[in-house]
Design a protein around this motif. Structure first.
Motif, mmCIF file in Angstrom:
data_model
loop_
_atom_site.group_PDB
_atom_site.id
_atom_site.type_symbol
_atom_site.label_atom_id
_atom_site.label_comp_id
_atom_site.label_asym_id
_atom_site.label_seq_id
_atom_site.Cartn_x
_atom_site.Cartn_y
_atom_site.Cartn_z
ATOM 1 N N PHE A 64 0.880 -1.145 -0.181
ATOM 2 C CA PHE A 64 -0.071 0.016 0.155
ATOM 3 C C PHE A 64 1.038 1.042 0.202
ATOM 4 O O PHE A 64 0.602 2.156 -0.615
ATOM 5 N N ILE A 65 1.958 1.043 0.750
ATOM 6 C CA ILE A 65 2.887 2.438 0.899
ATOM 7 C C ILE A 65 3.509 2.747 -0.599
ATOM 8 O O ILE A 65 3.635 3.734 -0.752
ATOM 9 N N ILE A 66 3.998 1.543 -1.032
ATOM 10 C CA ILE A 66 4.652 1.787 -2.246
ATOM 11 C C ILE A 66 3.807 2.222 -3.443
ATOM 12 O O ILE A 66 4.094 3.011 -4.378
ATOM 13 N N GLY A 67 2.530 1.709 -3.488
ATOM 14 C CA GLY A 67 2.027 2.404 -4.593
ATOM 15 C C GLY A 67 1.334 3.649 -4.098
ATOM 16 O O GLY A 67 1.279 4.528 -4.983
ATOM 17 N N ASP A 68 1.328 4.082 -2.811
ATOM 18 C CA ASP A 68 1.109 5.560 -2.616
ATOM 19 C C ASP A 68 2.163 6.318 -3.134
ATOM 20 O O ASP A 68 2.068 7.392 -3.532
ATOM 21 N N GLY A 69 3.486 5.846 -2.923
ATOM 22 C CA GLY A 69 4.621 6.495 -3.360
ATOM 23 C C GLY A 69 4.482 6.772 -4.798
ATOM 24 O O GLY A 69 5.080 7.798 -5.350
ATOM 25 N N LEU A 70 3.976 5.945 -5.616
ATOM 26 C CA LEU A 70 3.979 5.886 -7.147
ATOM 27 C C LEU A 70 2.907 7.023 -7.384
ATOM 28 O O LEU A 70 3.106 7.717 -8.517
ATOM 29 N N VAL A 71 1.984 6.965 -6.639
ATOM 30 C CA VAL A 71 0.802 8.066 -6.843
ATOM 31 C C VAL A 71 1.373 9.523 -6.367
ATOM 32 O O VAL A 71 1.378 10.502 -7.221
ATOM 33 N N HIS A 415 6.976 15.783 -10.706
ATOM 34 C CA HIS A 415 7.658 15.690 -9.483
ATOM 35 C C HIS A 415 9.052 15.069 -9.572
ATOM 36 O O HIS A 415 9.021 13.995 -10.314
ATOM 37 N N SER A 416 9.834 15.554 -9.080
ATOM 38 C CA SER A 416 11.457 15.199 -9.407
ATOM 39 C C SER A 416 11.763 13.773 -8.671
ATOM 40 O O SER A 416 12.531 13.334 -9.263
ATOM 41 N N GLN A 417 10.906 13.400 -7.872
ATOM 42 C CA GLN A 417 11.130 12.115 -7.285
ATOM 43 C C GLN A 417 10.747 10.991 -7.863
ATOM 44 O O GLN A 417 10.773 9.766 -7.458
ATOM 45 N N ALA A 418 9.995 10.939 -9.012
ATOM 46 C CA ALA A 418 9.509 10.188 -9.804
ATOM 47 C C ALA A 418 10.569 8.787 -10.074
ATOM 48 O O ALA A 418 10.228 7.711 -9.948
ATOM 49 N N LYS A 452 13.793 7.550 1.959
ATOM 50 C CA LYS A 452 15.075 8.155 2.044
ATOM 51 C C LYS A 452 15.389 9.049 0.804
ATOM 52 O O LYS A 452 15.744 10.196 0.937
ATOM 53 N N PHE A 453 14.431 8.798 -0.367
ATOM 54 C CA PHE A 453 14.269 9.704 -1.453
ATOM 55 C C PHE A 453 13.236 10.747 -1.487
ATOM 56 O O PHE A 453 12.951 11.410 -2.366
ATOM 57 N N ARG A 454 12.428 10.616 -0.255
ATOM 58 C CA ARG A 454 11.262 11.737 -0.078
ATOM 59 C C ARG A 454 10.216 11.667 -1.114
ATOM 60 O O ARG A 454 9.644 12.558 -1.507
ATOM 61 N N CYS A 455 10.202 10.301 -1.462
ATOM 62 C CA CYS A 455 9.062 9.817 -2.443
ATOM 63 C C CYS A 455 7.821 9.907 -1.461
ATOM 64 O O CYS A 455 6.594 10.126 -1.768
ATOM 65 N N ILE A 456 7.990 9.793 -0.244
ATOM 66 C CA ILE A 456 6.620 9.607 0.690
ATOM 67 C C ILE A 456 7.219 9.919 2.125
ATOM 68 O O ILE A 456 8.449 9.632 2.416
ATOM 69 N N ASP A 457 6.513 10.577 2.954
ATOM 70 C CA ASP A 457 7.053 10.953 4.397
ATOM 71 C C ASP A 457 6.364 10.028 5.071
ATOM 72 O O ASP A 457 5.517 9.117 4.907
ATOM 73 N N MET A 458 6.781 9.944 6.481
ATOM 74 C CA MET A 458 6.137 9.051 7.422
ATOM 75 C C MET A 458 4.536 9.048 7.776
ATOM 76 O O MET A 458 4.002 8.007 7.587
ATOM 77 N N GLU A 459 4.344 10.238 7.766
ATOM 78 C CA GLU A 459 2.851 10.491 8.009
ATOM 79 C C GLU A 459 2.006 10.077 6.703
ATOM 80 O O GLU A 459 1.045 9.436 6.978
ATOM 81 N N SER A 460 2.477 10.155 5.558
ATOM 82 C CA SER A 460 1.548 9.600 4.551
ATOM 83 C C SER A 460 1.857 8.516 4.271
ATOM 84 O O SER A 460 0.737 7.656 4.154
#
Length: 610
Positions: A64-71, A415-418, A452-460
């Motif tokens: 779920f977290i990885i999928g949200d990172g892609l979004v 988004h630069s983190q893509a 680490k790469f700021r694709c997603i933060d802890m709260e998200s």
């Protein structure tokens, strides 16, 4: 049949009824099941909570977290934009590329999330091609379901079945074990939809115009009957509103006036200021008000509050479209807000937006909407800051933005983190393919790298996990254990053996598929897999054949939820935007489910011999 088994089957029947009616949340039902098993003595405390120690539960949460990172990094959105550019004005090309793209993305992230992302894309393309979105919405949902057949981690049922194999001391499936079957079903699904799409025209509205076109402000104003409701009112010095907060004034209750924005002088020019419940008014502020009251009530309102009517250019603030946005949104099927009123939700304070219109069953509702309980399928028209509208879908994961008007424009931010998100996904897949690192550890490594790469933060990350699904899996696992302990699995297997055991293992595969598909009409595909996986393995043991084809048929059947709009959240999401009826899913889903069953029964033994 002993008394303990009767109790377990009765509890199962009650759970199925509660799942089917939807009157009690599925995760709450799952927790009640755990309590019932412990208090009745059917299971010990450690047995009832054994699901929390299952590594696959952690793996599903990580996915779920990885999928949200892609979004969040815009990977999925960019693919949608690419899809529009490549497909052009060709409906056939769009359908093929849409199903391929959605199935590809859904192989690594939540199919519900992928479908939610592509609904606005389909609406935009339909507007461009001047065709009904019903021709593309059902292919979209079917591709989302087929994506569950593409990889081991594509959907929770696959992981549940794999976990049952490991629990029995057997070797689990590989990452791409299901992929050959999924690819064949995807190709057949594309061919099926290229032919069957002509039977999908949706429900037409009375005025002959369909509800599918990406609209302008003018269209939305007409659809929601907003004509004549907009007002610009200046606050005079000495007004009782000066220095008071919006919530304290209770303007909606007293005058039917809904303040959706205000103009305020800043550095020698007027700017549009977003309004919340705690906004304090100042002298010479100009209020932008949605007001359904009569002219007499308007005069009384202006007199009592010392307001001066101002000229309004453009219909319903259309001249302020650069600052004041407008969009249609709908609640997602798992939203906690269903059944609550806008007042109970505190919508304006919570989201910074105002609801100025509501459509139910295709008809715009009138009156004070803040006290109207929201229902699944309702479409809300919200007005406010464009940025807050774009963030609405990310806040609380309750809403899906269906339709942004033409005035908003179609540009999406980069988004630069893509690239980092894509790297994390590729690394996870590579680690899983090596078989040297457990899948759960590989997914956790990918999650940490995304942080680490700021694709997603802890709260998200914590918000990204769909906790109701996690609790549902954990709560349904004790059922499988209870059925095994009380002899329920053996009873069901004996019934299956009498029904199809004498006709060979192929007939048993058909029986298992049909049983899974039938159960899946009433409960989620994840719960179906939890219940059916031990039954499938027991059936294989009883027949003296390999358990792998029986386990695989359960995984495939659990994803084949094509037959009704309530079989899967993926189907429910496209029901409104596609203007479908219940019978449309039956008409299209039943034949395709039969096709999937035939392909599965033929291919599974070829890849996993008996």
């Amino acid at each position: 049949m002993n008394s303990e088994l009767i109790w377990v089957l009765s509890l199962l029947a009650i759970a199925v009824v509660l799942f089917a009616t939807g009157k009690v949340r599925m995760d709450a039902v799952a927790l009640l099941v755990i309590i019932a098993f412990v208090l009745s003595g059917t299971l010990t405390l450690s047995e009832a909570f054994s699901g929390f120690s299952d590594p696959n539960v952690i793996l599903i949460a990580a996915l779920f977290i990885i999928g949200d990172g892609l979004v969040r990094t815009g990977v999925a959105t960019k693919m949608g934009a690419w899809l529009v550019d490549v497909a052009g004005s060709s409906e056939t090309k769009m359908l093929v590329l849409l199903m391929l793209t959605v199935a590809g993305l859904g192989a690594f992230m939540s199919s519900t999330g992928v479908v939610a992302i592509f609904i606005p894309v389909v609406l935009s393309v339909s507007m461009r091609m001047k065709t009904s979105p019903s021709r593309l919405m059902m292919p979209l949902s079917f591709a989302g379901l087929i994506s569950g057949m593409m990889t081991l981690v594509a959907t929770p049922p696959n992981l549940v079945v794999n976990s049952e194999l490991l629990r029995e001391g057997l070797q689990g499936f590989h990452f791409f074990s299901v992929t050959p079957i999924g690819l064949v079903i995807l190709l057949l699904g594309i061919g099926y939809m290229l032919i069957a799409r002509f039977a999908l025209n949706g429900q037409k509205k009375d005025d002959g115009r369909q509800d599918w076109r990406r609209r302008t402000f003018r269209d939305l104003i007409k659809d929601y009957r907003l004509t004549g409701r907009a007002r610009r009112l200046a606050i005079r010095p000495g007004s009782p509103m000066v220095g008071r907060r919006l919530d304290d004034l209770k303007l909606r209750e007293r005058y039917g006036a809904n303040v959706i924005g205000l103009e305020r002088w800043r550095k020698f020019r007027r700017v549009i200021v977003n309004v919340t419940g705690v906004t304090e008014f100042r002298a010479r502020d100009v209020l932008l008000i949605d007001m359904s009251a009569s002219e007499i009530d308007l005069r009384e309102f202006c007199s009592e509050q010392m307001l001066e009517p101002m000229v309004l250019r453009g219909e319903y603030f259309s001249d302020q479209a650069l600052d004041v946005g407008m969009a249609e949104v709908s609640l997602i099927p798992e939203s906690e807000l269903i059944g609550q009123t806008l007042r109970e939700i505190g919508f304006r304070t919570r989201y910074g937006l105002n609801v100025v219109g509501l459509r139910r069953n295709g008809e715009a509702m009138e009156g004070l909407l803040v006290d109207e309980a929201l229902q699944l399928g309702d479409i809300l028209l919200v007005v406010g800051d464009w940025k807050l509208i774009s963030q609405l879908q990310l806040k609380g994961r309750d809403f899906l933005v269906l339709n942004l008007p033409v005035e908003e424009g179609e540009a999406s931010p980069a988004h630069s983190q893509a690239p980092h998100a894509i790297f994390c996904l590729a690394l996870m897949v590579a680690l899983m393919l090596t078989d040297e690192i457990p899948n759960t550890i590989a997914a956790i490594i990918a999650c940490l790298l995304m942080g680490k790469f700021r694709c997603i933060d802890m709260e998200s990350a914590y918000k990204a996990v769909h906790w109701p699904s996690i609790i549902l899996i954990v709560g349904m696992m004790p059922f499988a254990l209870a059925l095994q302990k009380t002899g329920g699995v053996n009873l069901i297997v004996d019934g299956l053996m009498r029904l199809g055991g004498g006709y060979g293992p192929h007939m048993m595969l058909i029986c298992l598929f049909v049983m899974c598909a039938a159960i899946g009409l009433f409960i989620s595909n994840t719960a179906t897999a939890v219940l059916m996986a031990p039954i499938a393995l027991a059936a294989a043991k009883s027949m003296g054949v390999s358990p792998y084809p029986f386990a695989m048929i359960v995984a495939l059947a659990a994803s084949a939820a094509f037959m009704t709009p309530v079989s899967s959240p993926v189907n429910t999401l496209v029901l409104g935007p596609g203007n479908y009826k219940f019978s449309d899913f039956v008409k299209m889903g039943v034949p395709f489910t039969v096709i999937v069953m035939v392909v599965s029964v033929v291919m599974v033994p070829m890849l996993f011999p008996f």
